[in-house]
Write a protein that holds these residues in place. Structure first.
Motif, PDB file in Angstrom:
ATOM      1  N   HIS A   1      -7.534  70.872 -23.416  1.00 48.76           N
ATOM      2  CA  HIS A   1      -6.843  71.901 -22.648  1.00 48.76           C
ATOM      3  C   HIS A   1      -5.343  71.929 -22.946  1.00 48.76           C
ATOM      4  O   HIS A   1      -4.645  72.867 -22.547  1.00 48.76           O
ATOM      5  CB  HIS A   1      -7.056  71.674 -21.148  1.00 48.76           C
ATOM      6  CG  HIS A   1      -6.506  70.397 -20.635  1.00 48.76           C
ATOM      7  ND1 HIS A   1      -7.005  69.171 -21.016  1.00 48.76           N
ATOM      8  CD2 HIS A   1      -5.472  70.144 -19.781  1.00 48.76           C
ATOM      9  CE1 HIS A   1      -6.308  68.219 -20.406  1.00 48.76           C
ATOM     10  NE2 HIS A   1      -5.382  68.776 -19.665  1.00 48.76           N
ATOM     11  N   GLU A   2      -4.841  70.906 -23.649  1.00 54.66           N
ATOM     12  CA  GLU A   2      -3.417  70.840 -23.966  1.00 54.66           C
ATOM     13  C   GLU A   2      -3.123  71.037 -25.448  1.00 54.66           C
ATOM     14  O   GLU A   2      -2.081  71.574 -25.807  1.00 54.66           O
ATOM     15  CB  GLU A   2      -2.835  69.492 -23.521  1.00 54.66           C
ATOM     16  CG  GLU A   2      -2.852  69.286 -22.010  1.00 54.66           C
ATOM     17  CD  GLU A   2      -2.079  68.050 -21.596  1.00 54.66           C
ATOM     18  OE1 GLU A   2      -1.506  67.373 -22.488  1.00 54.66           O
ATOM     19  OE2 GLU A   2      -2.040  67.754 -20.391  1.00 54.66           O
TER      20      GLU A   2
ATOM     21  N   HIS B   1       3.114  74.537 -23.066  1.00 55.38           N
ATOM     22  CA  HIS B   1       2.249  73.389 -22.832  1.00 55.38           C
ATOM     23  C   HIS B   1       1.966  73.345 -21.333  1.00 55.38           C
ATOM     24  O   HIS B   1       2.811  73.749 -20.525  1.00 55.38           O
ATOM     25  CB  HIS B   1       2.974  72.114 -23.290  1.00 55.38           C
ATOM     26  CG  HIS B   1       2.136  70.887 -23.248  1.00 55.38           C
ATOM     27  ND1 HIS B   1       1.900  70.200 -22.081  1.00 55.38           N
ATOM     28  CD2 HIS B   1       1.476  70.209 -24.225  1.00 55.38           C
ATOM     29  CE1 HIS B   1       1.144  69.153 -22.330  1.00 55.38           C
ATOM     30  NE2 HIS B   1       0.860  69.139 -23.630  1.00 55.38           N
ATOM     31  N   PRO B   2       0.778  72.884 -20.909  1.00 58.02           N
ATOM     32  CA  PRO B   2       0.482  72.852 -19.473  1.00 58.02           C
ATOM     33  C   PRO B   2       1.486  72.069 -18.641  1.00 58.02           C
ATOM     34  O   PRO B   2       1.614  72.301 -17.435  1.00 58.02           O
ATOM     35  CB  PRO B   2      -0.898  72.190 -19.421  1.00 58.02           C
ATOM     36  CG  PRO B   2      -1.533  72.541 -20.722  1.00 58.02           C
ATOM     37  CD  PRO B   2      -0.402  72.512 -21.711  1.00 58.02           C
ATOM     38  N   ARG B   3       2.238  71.149 -19.271  1.00 54.91           N
ATOM     39  CA  ARG B   3       3.164  70.315 -18.499  1.00 54.91           C
ATOM     40  C   ARG B   3       4.628  70.559 -18.825  1.00 54.91           C
ATOM     41  O   ARG B   3       5.500  69.923 -18.247  1.00 54.91           O
ATOM     42  CB  ARG B   3       2.810  68.834 -18.696  1.00 54.91           C
ATOM     43  CG  ARG B   3       1.493  68.451 -18.047  1.00 54.91           C
ATOM     44  CD  ARG B   3       1.148  66.976 -18.231  1.00 54.91           C
ATOM     45  NE  ARG B   3       0.625  66.701 -19.566  1.00 54.91           N
ATOM     46  CZ  ARG B   3       1.175  65.840 -20.409  1.00 54.91           C
ATOM     47  NH1 ARG B   3       2.277  65.205 -20.078  1.00 54.91           N
ATOM     48  NH2 ARG B   3       0.629  65.625 -21.592  1.00 54.91           N
TER      49      ARG B   3
ATOM     50  N   SER C   1       7.580  73.692 -20.788  1.00 51.64           N
ATOM     51  CA  SER C   1       7.807  74.894 -21.576  1.00 51.64           C
ATOM     52  C   SER C   1       8.075  74.530 -23.026  1.00 51.64           C
ATOM     53  O   SER C   1       8.610  73.462 -23.324  1.00 51.64           O
ATOM     54  CB  SER C   1       9.007  75.654 -21.023  1.00 51.64           C
ATOM     55  OG  SER C   1       9.394  76.686 -21.908  1.00 51.64           O
TER      56      SER C   1
END
Length: 325
Positions: free
Chosen positions: A262-263, A276-278, A280
């Motif tokens: 998912h990343e 990125h999910p965590r 910018s």
């Protein structure tokens, strides 16, 4: 903006080049019995490579970016190389026992001439090209590195690839006795490290197998003795200490996609519009600018394809680059 804040390392803590070269230089000759069927016997005798050895190079075919080069000290003291540990300074601190010379790697899969290649002998076959690339890692920090290498397409052609080959898979070295990140109970990922490219990406003139930087052979922490460089992609695509290159018909697995699908996707093209999910990815921090390793360097906008859009955008015509991240 990314919440990631890299640590500041004062310049006073960076070991001078002359000091660590004296400590770390590993002299080695050719591996006895190493095979390289594609070369005539007259070219089989090559001087043994060693860490930090000067290389003769020619300019690469694509003009270098106008960006200021990242210093040699910064490039070799701040690295992602989990085989030696997950900290950015771990590769420099803990790679002294790794022995990258002599070195052979395999080319196989969908090829007509599978073979084992000795890297010393390889360098008698091809001129080394000096290329300066922008490189970005996965936490929105970047470097501008003068790599020395060989076009990956030239290496692939040694094995006479078959028409059915659509991808190129790469496999890194597994030596837990020499690589502390590969031993113990808290290993960060399964080994070996795996990566892959589409065949057209692998054959692009920008894609090289780097064997050096700043005119010298790669240091252990930089991926010695050979690593992949694909400058329009994020840094985790740059697999280090390669032992196998395999041509396949199916899309190969890659380590970060297996760990966190998912990343991290297969393509990993630099795209500021896909966060990125965590954090910018719209901006980046250029290492070494502003004083010290990071100092007060400002964040700058991230360029699509890391600034190489004119050269590589056509590879992805018609693709949804948000879905194929």
């Amino acid at each position: 903006m990314s919440a990631y804040k890299p640590p500041h390392i004062p310049a006073s803590e960076i070991t001078p080049e002359t000091t660590w070269l004296k400590r770390r230089t590993l002299m080695a000759g050719l591996a006895a019995g190493a095979t390289f069927a594609a070369l005539p016997k007259a070219e089989a005798a090559a001087p043994g490579l060693s860490e930090g050895m000067e290389l003769k190079t020619v300019p690469g075919p694509i003009p270098a970016p106008s960006d200021k080069e990242t210093s040699f000290e910064d490039v070799t003291h701040y690295n992602n190389f989990y085989e030696f540990g997950t900290g950015k300074s771990d590769p420099f601190k803990y790679s002294e026992d790794f022995k990258p010379y002599p070195w052979t790697f395999e080319i196989g899969g969908l090829v007509n001439k599978p073979q084992t290649v000795d890297i010393d002998t390889l360098l008698t076959k091809f001129p080394l090209e000096d290329r300066i690339y922008r490189m970005r890692c996965v936490e929105a920090w970047s470097m501008v590195i003068p790599w020395v290498g060989i076009p990956l397409s030239s290496i692939i052609d040694l094995a006479d690839p078959q028409g059915s080959a659509k991808y190129v898979a790469f496999e890194g070295v597994v030596r837990p006795k020499e690589m502390p990140g590969q031993r113990g109970f808290a290993q960060p990922m399964p080994w070996p490290y795996l990566e892959g490219l589409r065949i057209d990406e692998a054959r692009h003139p920008l894609t090289i197998i780097a064997v050096g930087l700043y005119g010298k052979t790669l240091l252990n922490q930089s991926g010695a003795p050979m690593r992949l460089v694909v400058p329009w992609k994020y840094g985790f695509k740059g697999i280090k200490s390669i032992t196998k290159i395999t041509l396949t018909e199916e899309q190969p697995q890659n380590s970060w996609n297996l760990l966190a699908p998912h990343e991290y996707g297969f393509y990993a093209n630099v795209n500021p519009d896909v966060p990125h999910p965590r954090w910018s990815q719209a901006t980046e921090q250029r290492i070494g600018e502003g004083g010290g390793l990071f100092g007060g360097a400002k964040r700058i906008p991230t360029e699509m394809f890391n600034g190489y859009g004119d050269e590589v955008a056509s590879l992805y015509a018609g693709m949804d680059l948000k879905a194929n991240y």
